[in-house]
Design an enzyme around this catalytic site. Sequence first.
Site, mmCIF file in Angstrom:
data_model
loop_
_atom_site.group_PDB
_atom_site.id
_atom_site.type_symbol
_atom_site.label_atom_id
_atom_site.label_comp_id
_atom_site.label_asym_id
_atom_site.label_seq_id
_atom_site.Cartn_x
_atom_site.Cartn_y
_atom_site.Cartn_z
ATOM 1 N N GLY A 1 -6.000 -2.191 1.519
ATOM 2 C CA GLY A 1 -5.821 -1.926 2.941
ATOM 3 C C GLY A 1 -4.355 -1.689 3.187
ATOM 4 O O GLY A 1 -3.528 -2.000 2.340
ATOM 5 N N ASP B 1 -3.823 -3.830 8.189
ATOM 6 C CA ASP B 1 -5.270 -3.741 8.337
ATOM 7 C C ASP B 1 -5.936 -5.107 8.359
ATOM 8 O O ASP B 1 -7.127 -5.219 8.619
ATOM 9 C CB ASP B 1 -5.890 -2.930 7.194
ATOM 10 C CG ASP B 1 -5.596 -1.460 7.349
ATOM 11 O OD1 ASP B 1 -5.252 -1.053 8.471
ATOM 12 O OD2 ASP B 1 -5.692 -0.725 6.355
ATOM 13 N N SER C 1 -5.134 -9.410 4.025
ATOM 14 C CA SER C 1 -4.847 -10.790 3.630
ATOM 15 C C SER C 1 -5.574 -11.769 4.538
ATOM 16 O O SER C 1 -6.029 -12.825 4.101
ATOM 17 C CB SER C 1 -3.340 -11.053 3.667
ATOM 18 O OG SER C 1 -2.698 -10.260 2.699
ATOM 19 N N ASP D 1 -6.546 -8.587 -5.472
ATOM 20 C CA ASP D 1 -5.995 -8.292 -4.148
ATOM 21 C C ASP D 1 -4.809 -7.349 -4.339
ATOM 22 O O ASP D 1 -3.799 -7.721 -4.925
ATOM 23 C CB ASP D 1 -5.558 -9.622 -3.528
ATOM 24 C CG ASP D 1 -4.930 -9.436 -2.164
ATOM 25 O OD1 ASP D 1 -5.100 -8.362 -1.560
ATOM 26 O OD2 ASP D 1 -4.257 -10.377 -1.700
ATOM 27 N N GLY E 1 -8.033 38.825 -24.591
ATOM 28 C CA GLY E 1 -9.097 39.643 -23.999
ATOM 29 C C GLY E 1 -8.953 41.121 -24.303
ATOM 30 O O GLY E 1 -9.769 41.935 -23.855
ATOM 31 N N SER F 1 0.586 36.908 -30.275
ATOM 32 C CA SER F 1 1.976 37.077 -30.728
ATOM 33 C C SER F 1 2.779 37.962 -29.780
ATOM 34 O O SER F 1 3.136 39.084 -30.121
ATOM 35 C CB SER F 1 2.013 37.627 -32.160
ATOM 36 O OG SER F 1 1.134 38.722 -32.321
#
Lengths: 637, 301
Positions: free
Chosen positions: A18, A22, A25, A95, A472, A543
Amino acid sequence: MTPDPYLSMDMLRFTTAGSVDDGKSTLIGRLLLDTKSIFEDQLEAVERASQLRGEEYVDLALFTDGLRAEREQRITIDVAYRFFATPKRKFIIADTPGHIQYTRNMVTGASTAELAIILIDAQHGVITQSKRHGFIASLLQIPHVLVAVNKMDLVGYDQAVFQRIAADYTAFASKLSVPSLTFIPISALLGDNVVHRGENMPWYDGPSLLHHLENVSVGASRNLVDFRFPVQMAVRPNAGFRGFAGQIASGTIKPGEDVVVLPSGRSTRVRSIVTFGGELAEAAAGDSVMLTLEDEIDISRGDMIVRSGNLPQASAALQCTLCWMSEEPLNRRTPYILQHTTRQVRAHVDELTYRIDVDSLHREPAQTLTLNEIGRVRLVTTQPLFFDSYQINRATGNFVLIDPYSNNTVAAGMIRRADQELADLKVANFLEKSATLRSPNVVWERTAIGREQREQRHGHQAAVIWFTGLSGSGKSTVARLLERRLYDLGIETFYLDGDNVRHGLNGDLGFSAADRKENIRRVGEVAKLAFEHGHLALCTFISPFREDRRFARSLLPEGRFFEVYVKCDLEVAKRRDPKGLYAKALAGEIKEFTGVTSPYEEPEAPDLVVETDLISVEDAVEAIMAELATRGIIGSR
Amino acid sequence: MSNYLRTHLQQLEAEAIYVIRETVAQFERPVMLFSGGKDSIVMAYLAQRAFWPGKIPFPLMHIDTGHNFPETLEYRDWLVQHLGVQLVVASVQDSIDRGRAQEEPGHNPSRNTLQTVTLLDALAEHKFEAAMGGGRRDEEKARAKERFFSHRDRYGQWDPKNQRPELWSLYNGRKHPGEGFRVFPLSNWTEMDVWQYIRLNDIPIPGLYFSHPRNVLQRDGMWLAVSDVITPLPHEQVEHRIVRFRTIGDLTCTGAVESAASTLDEIILEVAAARITERGGRADDKRSEAAMEDRKKVGYF
């Protein structure tokens, strides 16, 4: 005798994440307090500290913020482990702090967790940090995610607020891999829906947070199918006993089952599963046991025992996700130590494909990874690893990288798959590379049979045909058909293909200019050996650099090196893209790709040009055959 | 429970055995610390299980403050016989005699802080690279962030901001010469887990843990056992009470609790109902809010 409920208790490891405010803890403090896991002396200490700060309420967060620096700064700076238990289950909380700079800690806490609690402040809704926590839970493959919408008391326990947040987060999570997602509206400060349901949210008919934690299925992240036993050590107390100690990483095993030992590949059978409490009829993932085997096989730490017919993947080139955990950024030249199960090998990051922005989830190009950054990389190791993908098997798909100089753990890694382009790589000896380049004491050993003699017997001259051109362009297609023709004519051919040598001979090389140069140097030398043995060597390599091709040519006598430029328009090559490489390069997944991000230097004076976008493969082959005949390499037909 | 599900105790046991074996596999000279307390007893039994039918391949080391309960020494000597393990004793008195440590001033001084000197000297003398201890993360806030493999610099010091991340079950024990590790196989155990494990496996423990009559006196809010090293001041009253100990350390700083629990089942029930931590009975933690953190930084266990 009192009943022993603990004999049937199981265990859930979960992580909490959190942002600073938030109330994470506070939630943990609330869970500990309400399950009576906080003791009077701890409560007194916290009350004392709260009073000193002039606070009205007991600050539950003080239970968990352990180290002095944290208490002074009022933030959690490292993963802390908390424990509580109910009669049903023991809980281990990892935590973890939620700030951006602590991705490292969240990943650490998540690595052993089966459930993640993500806290969202009802007043602020889904914010960037809530998404980051979800992303990390998904990355680490935590099976259950529980979104606790906290501070409901501050929004008047409004159902609409809760529903909007749940809808927003569900939409976000659909982009991730989160197998189970649960939402619970709570007030950690006042205790609503934490341990007990409370009266304030009659519209909510789901379980309290603790009830969910107590009842969610555990063991979901264990793989019980693929038997993997990384050997920690061999134990031989006397000549009569030879056991192999380890914790079963995944799967199950029984005495009598056929197994294979990696990397030796030797087969044998499990004789017994030994424990202090007696031999077992079966053992499963998570059990620390000692195996004895039917045959005497040399096995040591780092070896892996697996079931016959269910082998892990083996590769020295891996596609992985890395989370960088050190102040020292990733250095691609550093030979890191890779720790995987009970094994350590050397590894280097061969390619950084992209970095992931943990907030936007965007992929972006990067030169390195710094503290708390996450990226996709290709790793090359000195010896093959035996692994499963992290997604299939958390236990054999994880690793850490250790800096060889500081000895610090610098990165956490999750293996996605073997690198396909280098799948069968044997050993990448990049560490010894520089040492073996020059060996002044090795003299050239002439074979007793001269090339001329061989040429006479073969009925043709030896030569090297060097195909160069874009990926290719059709180099391999032309060369393969050419070789077929030559072979049919009884000509001794020798085929060296760019992709193939990178699987083995040159598996340690990447695609930087320096590595490309070394690639061509080695191939040139191999082609020369074939030439000396009277063969017609066909070499197909992009190459792209003139200088490298010139070097290959320089190894051979005048008139025996034929440079064939397989010419093709770049746009045509991109459209063909037989290996999907242009697509990857254009997407930024491949760095230094010829024609996209790296130049191709056209030959200035090739021996022959075949334009495959203009003529057929057959015609190209015919043209080369004709040229060879003209030059007297092969007889004219 | 299905065939492949494991109870929390089975999982904790498997994890601790794995960690003990990793320590032996990764270090040439490991040692296991033995305090006489229940955690170190359980750890020694886990070591036996880790290498069975082989013997425990490292010695146990006792840091002897000279302020031991006699029952602790008796148990210690029985245990090393029983497990067939070698014992190394390092004495705080020796450290004082050699001028390495100085007795604290005052009446009935504790040697708890002096132990650190003796421990570090003994580790250096025997060249032990990794010392396994029975520390648990639930004991105290500063321990909650401790690693299984806890790196110490060449002075034995712990830097809480510079600990290595520990992920999955990968423990990194690489080190430079002179550096060391403390290893905590019981990291994820709680006081309750330890008692349940002792009960489940019928592990013998010293009688001090069970209720017994004893002469005690009240000092700093604790019941201390009257002995050679705990003698009453003029205003202190020696009382005869039925007590037991929840933790066992040095005579000078281990407080007894009044209790009638005389069996393991009764102890388990008592621990479940307890409203004060076991370290609540220890004077050494009460010195300041960050007492444990300070001691760990200088090399305390």
